[in-house]
Design a protein around this motif. Structure first.
Motif, PDB file in Angstrom:
ATOM      1  N   SER A 176       0.880  -1.249  -0.103  1.00 43.49           N
ATOM      2  CA  SER A 176       0.210  -0.083   0.038  1.00 43.49           C
ATOM      3  C   SER A 176       0.925   1.429   0.030  1.00 43.49           C
ATOM      4  O   SER A 176       2.046   1.129  -0.188  1.00 43.49           O
ATOM      5  CB  SER A 176      -0.845   0.015   1.191  1.00 43.49           C
ATOM      6  OG  SER A 176      -0.409  -0.251   2.319  1.00 43.49           O
ATOM      7  N   VAL A 177       0.352   2.542   0.086  1.00 40.88           N
ATOM      8  CA  VAL A 177       1.069   3.733  -0.158  1.00 40.88           C
ATOM      9  C   VAL A 177       1.630   3.993   1.145  1.00 40.88           C
ATOM     10  O   VAL A 177       1.636   4.033   2.162  1.00 40.88           O
ATOM     11  CB  VAL A 177       0.031   4.793  -0.461  1.00 40.88           C
ATOM     12  CG1 VAL A 177       0.766   6.290  -0.645  1.00 40.88           C
ATOM     13  CG2 VAL A 177      -0.813   4.593  -1.646  1.00 40.88           C
ATOM     14  N   GLY A 178       3.008   4.394   0.783  1.00 39.81           N
ATOM     15  CA  GLY A 178       3.784   4.716   1.832  1.00 39.81           C
ATOM     16  C   GLY A 178       5.338   4.483   1.758  1.00 39.81           C
ATOM     17  O   GLY A 178       5.719   3.718   0.993  1.00 39.81           O
ATOM     18  N   ASP A 272      -2.019   8.617   0.817  1.00 42.43           N
ATOM     19  CA  ASP A 272      -2.777   7.518   0.428  1.00 42.43           C
ATOM     20  C   ASP A 272      -3.883   8.312  -0.442  1.00 42.43           C
ATOM     21  O   ASP A 272      -4.385   7.607  -1.501  1.00 42.43           O
ATOM     22  CB  ASP A 272      -3.542   7.178   1.624  1.00 42.43           C
ATOM     23  CG  ASP A 272      -4.308   5.797   1.461  1.00 42.43           C
ATOM     24  OD1 ASP A 272      -3.844   4.862   1.109  1.00 42.43           O
ATOM     25  OD2 ASP A 272      -5.548   6.208   1.390  1.00 42.43           O
TER      26      ASP A 272
ATOM     27  N   ARG B  20       3.862   3.065  12.049  1.00 37.73           N
ATOM     28  CA  ARG B  20       4.192   3.831  10.769  1.00 37.73           C
ATOM     29  C   ARG B  20       5.193   4.613  11.024  1.00 37.73           C
ATOM     30  O   ARG B  20       5.482   5.131  12.193  1.00 37.73           O
ATOM     31  CB  ARG B  20       3.393   3.989   9.815  1.00 37.73           C
ATOM     32  CG  ARG B  20       2.433   2.958   9.446  1.00 37.73           C
ATOM     33  CD  ARG B  20       1.268   3.441   8.773  1.00 37.73           C
ATOM     34  NE  ARG B  20       1.927   3.469   7.256  1.00 37.73           N
ATOM     35  CZ  ARG B  20       1.597   3.700   6.060  1.00 37.73           C
ATOM     36  NH1 ARG B  20       0.089   3.359   5.722  1.00 37.73           N
ATOM     37  NH2 ARG B  20       2.335   3.872   4.632  1.00 37.73           N
ATOM     38  N   ILE B  24       5.074  10.940   7.522  1.00 33.54           N
ATOM     39  CA  ILE B  24       4.155  10.815   6.359  1.00 33.54           C
ATOM     40  C   ILE B  24       2.982  11.675   6.704  1.00 33.54           C
ATOM     41  O   ILE B  24       2.723  12.045   7.702  1.00 33.54           O
ATOM     42  CB  ILE B  24       3.922   9.355   6.113  1.00 33.54           C
ATOM     43  CG1 ILE B  24       3.339   8.651   7.330  1.00 33.54           C
ATOM     44  CG2 ILE B  24       5.150   8.445   5.538  1.00 33.54           C
ATOM     45  CD1 ILE B  24       3.060   7.116   7.163  1.00 33.54           C
ATOM     46  N   ASP B  27      -3.037  11.539   6.233  1.00 31.90           N
ATOM     47  CA  ASP B  27      -4.073  10.655   5.441  1.00 31.90           C
ATOM     48  C   ASP B  27      -3.483   9.184   5.432  1.00 31.90           C
ATOM     49  O   ASP B  27      -4.205   8.400   5.049  1.00 31.90           O
ATOM     50  CB  ASP B  27      -4.703  11.197   4.344  1.00 31.90           C
ATOM     51  CG  ASP B  27      -3.762  11.517   3.275  1.00 31.90           C
ATOM     52  OD1 ASP B  27      -2.497  11.803   3.395  1.00 31.90           O
ATOM     53  OD2 ASP B  27      -3.979  10.957   2.196  1.00 31.90           O
ATOM     54  N   THR B  28      -2.269   9.109   5.410  1.00 27.54           N
ATOM     55  CA  THR B  28      -1.512   7.904   5.082  1.00 27.54           C
ATOM     56  C   THR B  28      -1.459   7.193   6.554  1.00 27.54           C
ATOM     57  O   THR B  28      -1.361   5.907   6.868  1.00 27.54           O
ATOM     58  CB  THR B  28      -0.042   7.945   4.302  1.00 27.54           C
ATOM     59  OG1 THR B  28      -0.598   8.786   3.400  1.00 27.54           O
ATOM     60  CG2 THR B  28       0.474   6.570   3.882  1.00 27.54           C
ATOM     61  N   LYS B  31      -3.621   4.858   8.176  1.00 31.70           N
ATOM     62  CA  LYS B  31      -3.708   3.573   7.691  1.00 31.70           C
ATOM     63  C   LYS B  31      -2.773   2.512   7.984  1.00 31.70           C
ATOM     64  O   LYS B  31      -1.546   2.910   8.110  1.00 31.70           O
ATOM     65  CB  LYS B  31      -3.967   3.707   6.074  1.00 31.70           C
ATOM     66  CG  LYS B  31      -4.908   4.969   5.545  1.00 31.70           C
ATOM     67  CD  LYS B  31      -6.298   4.666   5.832  1.00 31.70           C
ATOM     68  CE  LYS B  31      -7.136   5.764   4.996  1.00 31.70           C
ATOM     69  NZ  LYS B  31      -6.673   7.217   5.201  1.00 31.70           N
ATOM     70  N   ASP B  32      -3.020   1.291   8.039  1.00 31.26           N
ATOM     71  CA  ASP B  32      -2.254   0.079   8.029  1.00 31.26           C
ATOM     72  C   ASP B  32      -1.308   0.138   6.933  1.00 31.26           C
ATOM     73  O   ASP B  32      -1.984   0.400   5.764  1.00 31.26           O
ATOM     74  CB  ASP B  32      -2.842  -1.330   8.372  1.00 31.26           C
ATOM     75  CG  ASP B  32      -3.570  -1.335   9.872  1.00 31.26           C
ATOM     76  OD1 ASP B  32      -3.164  -0.407  10.505  1.00 31.26           O
ATOM     77  OD2 ASP B  32      -4.651  -1.742   9.872  1.00 31.26           O
ATOM     78  N   PHE B  33      -0.215  -0.301   6.997  1.00 32.86           N
ATOM     79  CA  PHE B  33       0.754  -0.480   5.991  1.00 32.86           C
ATOM     80  C   PHE B  33       0.621  -2.069   5.351  1.00 32.86           C
ATOM     81  O   PHE B  33       0.848  -3.014   6.194  1.00 32.86           O
ATOM     82  CB  PHE B  33       2.065  -0.180   6.211  1.00 32.86           C
ATOM     83  CG  PHE B  33       3.061  -0.294   4.941  1.00 32.86           C
ATOM     84  CD1 PHE B  33       2.825   0.489   3.917  1.00 32.86           C
ATOM     85  CD2 PHE B  33       4.287  -1.178   4.978  1.00 32.86           C
ATOM     86  CE1 PHE B  33       3.712   0.235   2.637  1.00 32.86           C
ATOM     87  CE2 PHE B  33       5.106  -1.211   4.022  1.00 32.86           C
ATOM     88  CZ  PHE B  33       5.016  -0.469   2.757  1.00 32.86           C
ATOM     89  N   VAL B  34       0.115  -2.282   4.276  1.00 34.28           N
ATOM     90  CA  VAL B  34      -0.321  -3.543   3.878  1.00 34.28           C
ATOM     91  C   VAL B  34       0.355  -4.009   2.753  1.00 34.28           C
ATOM     92  O   VAL B  34       0.846  -3.522   1.656  1.00 34.28           O
ATOM     93  CB  VAL B  34      -2.027  -3.514   3.628  1.00 34.28           C
ATOM     94  CG1 VAL B  34      -2.478  -4.741   3.025  1.00 34.28           C
ATOM     95  CG2 VAL B  34      -2.578  -2.875   4.739  1.00 34.28           C
ATOM     96  N   MET B  35       0.581  -5.269   2.838  1.00 36.11           N
ATOM     97  CA  MET B  35       1.089  -6.268   1.585  1.00 36.11           C
ATOM     98  C   MET B  35       0.229  -7.162   0.941  1.00 36.11           C
ATOM     99  O   MET B  35      -0.365  -7.924   1.806  1.00 36.11           O
ATOM    100  CB  MET B  35       2.285  -7.034   2.269  1.00 36.11           C
ATOM    101  CG  MET B  35       3.079  -7.641   0.905  1.00 36.11           C
ATOM    102  SD  MET B  35       4.457  -8.679   1.892  1.00 36.11           S
ATOM    103  CE  MET B  35       3.620 -10.305   2.399  1.00 36.11           C
TER     104      MET B  35
END
Lengths: 464, 100
Positions: A176-178, A272, B20, B24, B27-28, B31-35
């Motif tokens: 996902s974004v980041g 995001d 995280r 950053i 808005d990021t 959110k969870d950082f997803v794979m």
């Protein structure tokens, strides 16, 4: 300490193991390092690079004169103006882009050093290039991509690149974004002990020198002179750096090096929300400007991509204008390419009109196109994300809000970016730092400016 | 039920929102950082189960099973009037030079 912070403390050690290059030995005093020594110590001179590429279906792509596109540009130029536009058709490389030139050397080196596999962090054509070369050399390959936002919506262009990597047998890790992509990238390197096929290693840049060299050589053979200008799509800076070095190596010292990026100002690259509002995932200002003004932000200790050393001019294009020129290339030249590779073509179309008609401007790359990675799918995707599609003049385009398509070829107009402002941004990283003679000598090379000018700029920065 | 050995897609949280990087945008950050990754299922399972897979490079990765036999559905997009209009503009503007 969080998981993330813990991984970052291991960064140096992981980098060292995965690159097998001791960057310490290039370090000089303070901020300075010996760039040419780093490039020369990589172990591959120009001839060796050329040979590896020849053996692997890379390079020696045709340089095509775009006579119809030139004719179209001349319609809008004053009498006697409208330079001849040539295109280096890099889409014909293994894996469909100039990125094969970079990948081939990195992956070859990994094999030579005895690594079992390669890892690359890229959402672009470079992934496919690394995967294709890994397939040829029987190495494992993992590509780490930034693909989807928190609503699970993916950029079609990146999905296509994932498909291409998987077609060559690579494993694709989609994120996902980041910027934490770098966390997962380190994690994978640490776990697999594979080679870091970074875009920014000396191998990644040496591979592109052949591109600049071939352009100089072909234009000289056909036209008995070097090109007046070469336009290069700029993102991480490697494309520009390698091409410029290759041109110089051949002897084309007066050829103007022009960077071109798509203008995405206003969109935050780590946001995001903004992620799917852009129609270009590479070749844009979100990479082009930060990587020019601070090259060492990359995934290696010292980046071999240092564009401000070579850049003579930097121009911006709008997304709508690049799509328009992509359509013109298909309709007028029978070449379906891009769209990202056509950023420099759109720039050349406009720049040619400021040059005399006996001058030569070269667009130094093209890329393959297809489902997902086609301007029709990009525009269609943008519309679904709520982007307004309209016709008008370029300056009306606001990245993330609308796509403004030209009402005429005459509306394809480049915007100048002030190069001195970029150089100043570069220097701002050293605000209030007392710099030595050696450090100033390093900055002279980095910014292609005389030392007195740099001292004056530093004084202004320190006073502000 | 999805059989062991099936080619599947899994999803996992790499970093929770609280883990995280702090550098950053908001808005990021929330959110969870997803794979997501594809591979071959190591045991029979249902969609939504926590499973182990063997990836293309033979790495063992665990995550939530989200899809069996994943394929590509990306396309050339919908028909767009705007693209047709661009085509008309370019060809019309070049009309007088086409026979040169």
């Amino acid at each position: 300490m969080t998981k993330y912070e813990k991984m970052m403390t291991k960064k140096q050690e992981i980098m060292k193991d995965s690159l097998n290059l001791d960057y310490e030995k290039f370090e000089l005093e303070g901020i300075a390092f010996d760039y040419e020594k780093m490039m020369n110590d990589a172990g591959y001179d120009f001839e060796a690079v050329k040979k590896i590429q020849e053996d692997n279906h890379v390079g020696d792509t045709p340089l095509v004169e775009l006579k119809q596109i030139t004719k179209y540009a001349r319609k809008f130029a004053k009498k006697g103006y409208g330079a001849r536009i040539f295109l280096k058709d890099e889409a014909l490389n293994l894996s469909g882009s100039f990125k094969a030139r970079r990948a081939v050397i990195s992956v070859y080196h990994a094999k030579k050093m005895g690594y079992k596999g390669v890892v690359a962090a890229t959402s672009g054509n470079y992934g496919a290039a690394v995967a294709a070369m890994a397939a040829r050399l029987n190495l494992k390959c993992i590509i780490v991509q930034e693909v989807f936002d928190s609503k699970d919506i993916s950029q079609p262009e990146i999905i296509e690149k994932a498909r291409r990597c998987e077609a060559y047998g690579a494993e694709v890790i989609q994120l996902s974004v980041g910027p934490e992509l770098f966390y997962e990238f380190l994690n994978i390197l640490d776990q697999t002990k594979y080679f870091n096929a970074s875009l920014y290693s000396p191998y990644g840049i040496k591979g592109i020198e052949t591109l600049g060299y071939e352009i100089a050589d072909e234009v000289l053979k056909k036209e008995k002179r070097y090109p007046d200008a070469v336009v290069i799509t700029n993102a991480g800076g490697g494309n520009l750096t390698g091409t410029a070095r290759g041109l110089r190596y051949h002897g084309a010292k007066d050829t103007k090096i022009i960077a071109a990026s798509v203008d995405l100002s206003g969109l935050h690259m780590a946001s995001d929300h903004d992620f799917n509002l852009k129609s270009f995932t590479t070749g844009h200002t979100g990479f082009g400007i930060p990587f020019s003004t601070f090259p060492d932000r990359s995934d290696v200790p010292r980046s071999a991509a240092r564009p401000l050393r070579y850049m003579d001019q930097y121009v911006l294009m709008t997304q709508g204008a690049v799509f328009f020129i992509t359509e013109a290339l298909s309709l007028l030249e029978g070449m379906e390419r891009g769209p990202a590779g056509n950023i420099s073509l759109a720039a050349a179309f406009s720049l040619a009109q400021t040059m005399k008609e006996d001058e030569i401007i070269v667009v130094q790359e093209s890329e393959y196109t297809g489902a997902g990675k086609h301007f029709n799918s990009q525009i269609s995707f943008a519309k679904k994300q709520g982007i307004i599609l309209e016709f008008g003049s370029c300056e009306k385009e606001v990245a993330g809000k609308n796509l403004v398509f030209p009402k005429s070829g005459k509306d394809v107009i480049h915007k100048e970016l002030n190069l001195m402002d970029l150089k100043k941004s570069y220097l701002k990283h050293y605000k209030d730092k007392i710099l030595s003679k050696q450090e100033y000598a390093y900055l002279k090379e980095e910014l292609n400016l005389n030392i007195d000018k740099i001292i004056k700029m530093m004084e202004e920065i320190n006073e502000s | 039920m999805i059989k062991k050995g099936t080619y599947v897609y899994i999803k996992k949280i790499v970093l929770k929102s609280s883990e995280r990087s702090s550098h950053i945008p908001f808005d990021t950050l929330d959110k969870d950082f997803v794979m997501k990754v594809k591979g071959y299922l190591m045991n029979d399972a249902f969609i939504g189960d926590n499973v182990d897979i063997l990836t293309e490079t033979k790495r063992r990765v665990s995550g939530i099973l989200i899809e069996a036999n994943p394929t590509y559905t990306h396309s050339f997009g919908d028909y767009l009037d705007e693209v047709k209009t661009m085509k008309d503009i370019i060809l019309t503007e070049m009309e007088d030079t086409l026979h040169d």
